[in-house]
Structure formats: C-alpha cells, structure tokens
Motif scaffolding. Sequence first.
Motif, PDB file in Angstrom:
ATOM      1  N   ARG A 181       0.795  -1.237   0.000  1.00 57.07           N
ATOM      2  CA  ARG A 181       0.000   0.000   0.000  1.00 57.07           C
ATOM      3  C   ARG A 181       0.824   1.283   0.000  1.00 57.07           C
ATOM      4  NH1 ARG A 181      -5.441  -1.629  -0.805  1.00 57.07           N
ATOM      5  NH2 ARG A 181      -5.798  -3.499   0.458  1.00 57.07           N
ATOM      6  N   ILE A 182       2.145   1.218  -0.029  1.00 58.44           N
ATOM      7  CA  ILE A 182       2.894   2.483   0.006  1.00 58.44           C
ATOM      8  C   ILE A 182       2.897   3.083  -1.400  1.00 58.44           C
ATOM      9  CG2 ILE A 182       5.029   3.671   0.603  1.00 58.44           C
ATOM     10  CD1 ILE A 182       5.683   1.479   2.553  1.00 58.44           C
ATOM     11  N   ALA A 183       1.943   3.939  -1.641  1.00 60.16           N
ATOM     12  CA  ALA A 183       1.797   4.524  -2.982  1.00 60.16           C
ATOM     13  C   ALA A 183       2.821   5.621  -3.213  1.00 60.16           C
ATOM     14  CB  ALA A 183       0.382   5.076  -3.147  1.00 60.16           C
ATOM     15  N   THR A 184       3.217   6.306  -2.152  1.00 63.23           N
ATOM     16  CA  THR A 184       4.260   7.331  -2.267  1.00 63.23           C
ATOM     17  C   THR A 184       4.882   7.553  -0.898  1.00 63.23           C
ATOM     18  OG1 THR A 184       4.756   9.637  -2.858  1.00 63.23           O
ATOM     19  CG2 THR A 184       2.575   9.205  -1.963  1.00 63.23           C
ATOM     20  N   TYR A 185       6.169   7.853  -0.906  1.00 63.66           N
ATOM     21  CA  TYR A 185       6.865   8.221   0.338  1.00 63.66           C
ATOM     22  C   TYR A 185       7.294   9.677   0.192  1.00 63.66           C
ATOM     23  CZ  TYR A 185      10.416   8.195   4.078  1.00 63.66           C
ATOM     24  OH  TYR A 185      11.148   8.482   5.200  1.00 63.66           O
ATOM     25  N   GLN A 186       6.859  10.496   1.135  1.00 62.34           N
ATOM     26  CA  GLN A 186       7.153  11.929   1.100  1.00 62.34           C
ATOM     27  C   GLN A 186       7.867  12.322   2.382  1.00 62.34           C
ATOM     28  OE1 GLN A 186       3.168  13.590   0.526  1.00 62.34           O
ATOM     29  NE2 GLN A 186       3.386  13.406  -1.699  1.00 62.34           N
ATOM     30  N   VAL A 187       8.837  13.203   2.247  1.00 61.48           N
ATOM     31  CA  VAL A 187       9.583  13.625   3.437  1.00 61.48           C
ATOM     32  C   VAL A 187       9.610  15.146   3.559  1.00 61.48           C
ATOM     33  CG1 VAL A 187      11.089  11.598   3.436  1.00 61.48           C
ATOM     34  CG2 VAL A 187      11.818  13.655   2.256  1.00 61.48           C
ATOM     35  N   CYS A 188       9.517  15.593   4.777  1.00 63.38           N
ATOM     36  CA  CYS A 188       9.903  16.942   5.167  1.00 63.38           C
ATOM     37  C   CYS A 188      10.015  16.901   6.684  1.00 63.38           C
ATOM     38  CB  CYS A 188       8.939  18.013   4.665  1.00 63.38           C
ATOM     39  SG  CYS A 188       7.363  18.061   5.509  1.00 63.38           S
ATOM     40  N   ARG A 232      21.682  14.994   2.429  1.00 64.47           N
ATOM     41  CA  ARG A 232      22.295  14.790   3.742  1.00 64.47           C
ATOM     42  C   ARG A 232      21.426  13.957   4.673  1.00 64.47           C
ATOM     43  NH1 ARG A 232      23.830  20.341   3.305  1.00 64.47           N
ATOM     44  NH2 ARG A 232      22.015  20.984   4.505  1.00 64.47           N
ATOM     45  N   SER A 233      20.111  14.175   4.628  1.00 67.03           N
ATOM     46  CA  SER A 233      19.266  13.630   5.700  1.00 67.03           C
ATOM     47  C   SER A 233      18.454  12.409   5.287  1.00 67.03           C
ATOM     48  CB  SER A 233      18.316  14.717   6.211  1.00 67.03           C
ATOM     49  OG  SER A 233      17.453  15.139   5.173  1.00 67.03           O
ATOM     50  N   VAL A 234      18.327  12.155   3.997  1.00 66.66           N
ATOM     51  CA  VAL A 234      17.516  11.024   3.549  1.00 66.66           C
ATOM     52  C   VAL A 234      18.335  10.049   2.707  1.00 66.66           C
ATOM     53  CG1 VAL A 234      15.444  10.332   2.264  1.00 66.66           C
ATOM     54  CG2 VAL A 234      15.433  12.457   3.607  1.00 66.66           C
ATOM     55  N   SER A 235      19.092  10.573   1.755  1.00 62.11           N
ATOM     56  CA  SER A 235      19.823   9.689   0.823  1.00 62.11           C
ATOM     57  C   SER A 235      20.660   8.617   1.513  1.00 62.11           C
ATOM     58  CB  SER A 235      20.730  10.520  -0.090  1.00 62.11           C
ATOM     59  OG  SER A 235      19.960  11.356  -0.904  1.00 62.11           O
ATOM     60  N   PRO A 236      21.342   8.948   2.613  1.00 62.73           N
ATOM     61  CA  PRO A 236      22.180   7.906   3.220  1.00 62.73           C
ATOM     62  C   PRO A 236      21.388   6.677   3.671  1.00 62.73           C
ATOM     63  CG  PRO A 236      22.741  10.072   4.111  1.00 62.73           C
ATOM     64  CD  PRO A 236      21.486  10.246   3.300  1.00 62.73           C
ATOM     65  N   PHE A 237      20.081   6.832   3.802  1.00 64.21           N
ATOM     66  CA  PHE A 237      19.285   5.738   4.361  1.00 64.21           C
ATOM     67  C   PHE A 237      18.425   5.045   3.307  1.00 64.21           C
ATOM     68  CE2 PHE A 237      19.849   9.232   7.412  1.00 64.21           C
ATOM     69  CZ  PHE A 237      20.933   8.676   8.062  1.00 64.21           C
TER      70      PHE A 237
END
Lengths: 315, 315
Positions: free
Chosen positions: A207-214, A281-286
């Motif tokens: 069900r993960i249609a999109t992952y959004q970050v802020c 810096r905050s998302v790509s490494p993971f």
Amino acid sequence: MTAPDPRLSINQATIKHADLRTALDVTRDAGIEAIGLWREPVQAVGLETAAAMLADSGLRFTTHCRGGFFTVPDGDARHASLDDNRVAIDETAALAAAGAAGSTAVLVLVAGGLPEGSRDIAGARERVRDAIGDLAPYAAEAGVTLAIEPLHPMFATDRCVVSTLGQALDIAADFDPQVVGAAVDTFHIFWDPDVLAQIARAGREGRIATYQVCDWKTPLPADVLLSRHYPGEGVIDLRTLTEAVVATGYDRDVEVEIFHADIWADDPAAVVRRTAETFGRSVSPFLAPADSRAAPSRPAPSRPAPSRPAPSRPA
Amino acid sequence: MTAPDPRLSINQATIKHADLRTALDVTRDAGIEAIGLWREPVQAVGLETAAAMLADSGLRFTTHCRGGFFTVPDGDARHASLDDNRVAIDETAALAAAGAAGSTAVLVLVAGGLPEGSRDIAGARERVRDAIGDLAPYAAEAGVTLAIEPLHPMFATDRCVVSTLGQALDIAADFDPQVVGAAVDTFHIFWDPDVLAQIARAGREGRIATYQVCDWKTPLPADVLLSRHYPGEGVIDLRTLTEAVVATGYDRDVEVEIFHADIWADDPAAVVRRTAETFGRSVSPFLAPADSRAAPSRPAPSRPAPSRPAPSRPA
C-alpha cells in the motif's frame, strides 16, 4: 555540489508560487529527475499542454496532488466533489503517461474535515470510505492508484479526518492495493507511537503509494499549515522512518513537499537546490545503495507504447 | 440559572491568573463542589496553608497538576526531575487528605518532549516508562495515583511524547492500576480513530484516573497551547466521548481545564460561572443520572480518619 539523489522528486507545493513552466525548468536544471504536480498549475495551462510540457522536460511524474475533500454528506456538493475527483484521476493518468520512464500514476487524496456545523467525525470518516468505494472502479479503469494521505491530527477537523497511517490502511483494506494505497509522509505520521509497525504493514499489504519527506519543529508558526521544513532541519527521525520504508522494499522516488511561507517566498531555483542538498544529507544515506537502483529494478516505463493500456502503478 | 452539576470540577488552569484564595472562593461561590489545583499557586502559599485553605473551602480535590517532564537522559537534570515529582506526589497526598469527602489523590503527569537537540522520540518514550517505574513505589506508599496524560500529537516533540490513550495505557500496563492510570482529556484524544476502543480499554483495566473536558475548534490560535475552548463551543463530540467514559462505570468528578488567552483575561468568577453553564449544556446530559450518583456510590471520604492511612484513590 554533488548531483542530486536520482530518487528525489520535487513536489510542486514546495515551490508553490512557480507556474508549471518554471517548476519543470528549475527542477530539471537542478539535475533532479522527478516531479510531483498540483492540479491548479496544471489546469492553468490545460491538461494537454501540461502533459506535453512534462514530456518535454524528461522528468518522471510521481504524484498528482490532490483529490479528496469528500466528507460532505450526500447531495450536490458531494456529487460535485466526486465528479471533480474523476477529473483528477484522468489528469493523473494523462500526466503519468507523459512522464519519463519510471513515472507513477498516483493521485494523493486528502479526505477533508468536518462539514460545517458537524461534530460527527465518525460519520465523516465513513463517508471517506464510501467516496473511495465510489471512485475505485474509475481509478482502476484509468490505471491510477489512489493514495489516502493521513494528515497530522492537528488537521483532523478542518482538513483531513484521516489521521493515522493505520486508519488509512484500514480504509484501503477493502480495495485492490493496485487501486487504493496510502501516502506515507513523515511530517504527518512521525509522532505516532505505532508508526514503524504501520509502515511495515503498509509495505506488507502493498500500500505504500508514495513516500514523502519533510521535517517538523517547534514552535509552530501562527498558521500551522505552513509548519513544514527542509528535511534534516527539524526533529523528525528521518533515518529510522526512511529505513523502515526501505525495509518494505519501497524502491521508487521520494518526494519532498514543504509548505512554508519563507520557502515559498524564496527563489524557486534556490529552493530546489536546497531541497536537493538537505535531502542528500538527511535522507539519501538511508535509501538503498545506488547500485540496487539501477535501471532494471525500476518499474516499467509508464508512458504507454501503443500496445500498453495504462501507465505504471506504484505497487 | 440552574445549580452547577455536582460532578463538575474546575481545574485551576482555567482561571490561571487567580491565586489559590481566589480560585477556591470563586469556585465555591458559584456552587461548584470540586477543584483541581496546580502546583505553582499551591507553592505560592505553601503546602500546609494551601491544604488548610482547601479544607476550609469544603471543596473536593480532584487532581494535582502536574508532574512529569522526565524525558531527559540520565544525569542531574533527570534526578532533579524525579525528586521534584516526589514532592508533587507528597503535595497530592496532602491536598487529597484536606479536600472534602470524595476527593481523589491523582497527580497528572505530562511526560515532556524531546530533549534539546534530540530526534530520538522512541528513546524519550522509553525514559517515560523508566521514570514512572522509579516513581511508582513512592506513589504507592503515598496513596497517590499517577495519571499519565496523553497530549495532542501537535505537542509530541516539545511537551509530551505520550500522544495517544493507547500509548498511555501501554505504559501503565506494567503497574498496579491503583498507582498508575491515565488522564482522559477530550481535547487531546478526540481525533483518535481508536479513541472509543481505548476509553473502553481504560475502563476495563481500571485506569481512568481522571476525565477532563474542553473543546477544540479551528483555526488554531498562534500559540496552539492556548487553543482550548469551553465545552460545547467547538467541534468535539462530547456526547459520544462522555457516554463512552460513563459506560466504563466512571462515576467521579469531571474536570474542565481550559487554556485560552481570552478566558484567562476574563474575570475568574465569570469564567467559573460560564464553565458551569457550558458544562451543564454539553456534558451533564450524558453523565449518569443524578440518582445514581447519590452519596453511597461515591468513593469513601479521602480525608483520613486517624485510623486510615491514605486518601482515596480513584480506581
């Protein structure tokens, strides 16, 4: 400056005051490969023109924002809302077909709040389920995935009666995961004591249609709608959440969607560059290592060859 | 004007700028029978004086607000916090003993937010559990019930990492229900899709240490801490929540706790009268009928006779 993460997608709301031409240009010029669009700037140029512009840009299309707002009781307003959602589904399909290979046909749904004068949040929630039931066959036909987005509980009464990922998944459970999924947005759900279990469940259930970050930090501004920050500039544990999403096998683009008055007032080109830097810096490494994201593991191209009936779905 | 509901308790925060003398006087003069106190105005006159003033007032004592704020890691700050919570437990016991028959020895705990510079909300939540483990034997000895209060998720990072009633009950589950319970406050939990199930669970598990009501509406003010309204003047479904609490067998006092700049600026006597009126309209109709609340069904008097070791507990 290093190249932007190839999985970063700019949600157009992050550069709210940019028109579609500007949004596409600054995103591509920054070396970013994907974009999520909003209905109003698309409609401002017309869908056909917007699709052509998107195709020209060479960008992947990740989500269309947004449908929903269907908590009103039966009547003309409800019919108008459902009709408008069908238009949004059509737009989503057309844009996903116009985007570069790897585009996804995802329409984000924000449920809506309590109708004027109502205290019946349980009833409003039932109407969300009913509305999605009304729209699902149309979305299925169009090859579009509806992404139910839980919003932070501070918006529960005026904007979105869907408040947790678990609740979104409970609603989605009645439907084909290809047709109804959830939007996983760190800002809205990071506080939930059950968030990691629900992300795992969302992955298990497809069900993960999109992952959004802020990001989130306090004090909140006077208008709490505008309290979203560049990733890494607040207190959300983006590492743990991102790793949880990655652990489900999610390997598609990741949107950054920020509502913030200062960011909206800034130069759009500067905003997308800064988004790329902070994301890096905050998302790509993971996220999964780049070599696991090589072309073969991407979804099939969404722009249909004449023999293919529909753009790709995320699941 | 009809007499105030005999189960209404004024939480002193509703008349924040009133000193203890004023708070007791305006509450009693309005015909209200119970009050919940805050530590600062009690400490301003000293505990012994405060207890004597409370005893003179003839009011029941319902809760002491507040302990908690123990999410900091090990070290001096944590020890200081736990020591201060022990003082708060002693205050609670003394005030409950001084209040009229039917008083309850309940200390409300607000957990605290993320420590400065931390993103580790899971770790902060573990420290809440640890702190309650440290305090529980002391509270048990004092005859005090610790009421873990989940706060609205908009406060999750700066004020209280306990965000849902379910989470509070999960923490409480390790302890005797006489010693650790939960505060059920409509403002903080009404949005939760799982709220009715969790209220029922709280009742089943003997954990409803206090029931507090006030209301929510939007737009939120610039300082979201001050967004609480008189019961019935917002959009919370107080009927459904109150009936759910009553269905668990909860038959004790119900506090109104409002944080709002305009209400704080108003005359305290007027505020308590208006609180009684709005409570009478929006909550009283859904409490158990008055004849089921006759004296025999009340908890035993909390002011200990010489032979009784401790004030009553709520459960």
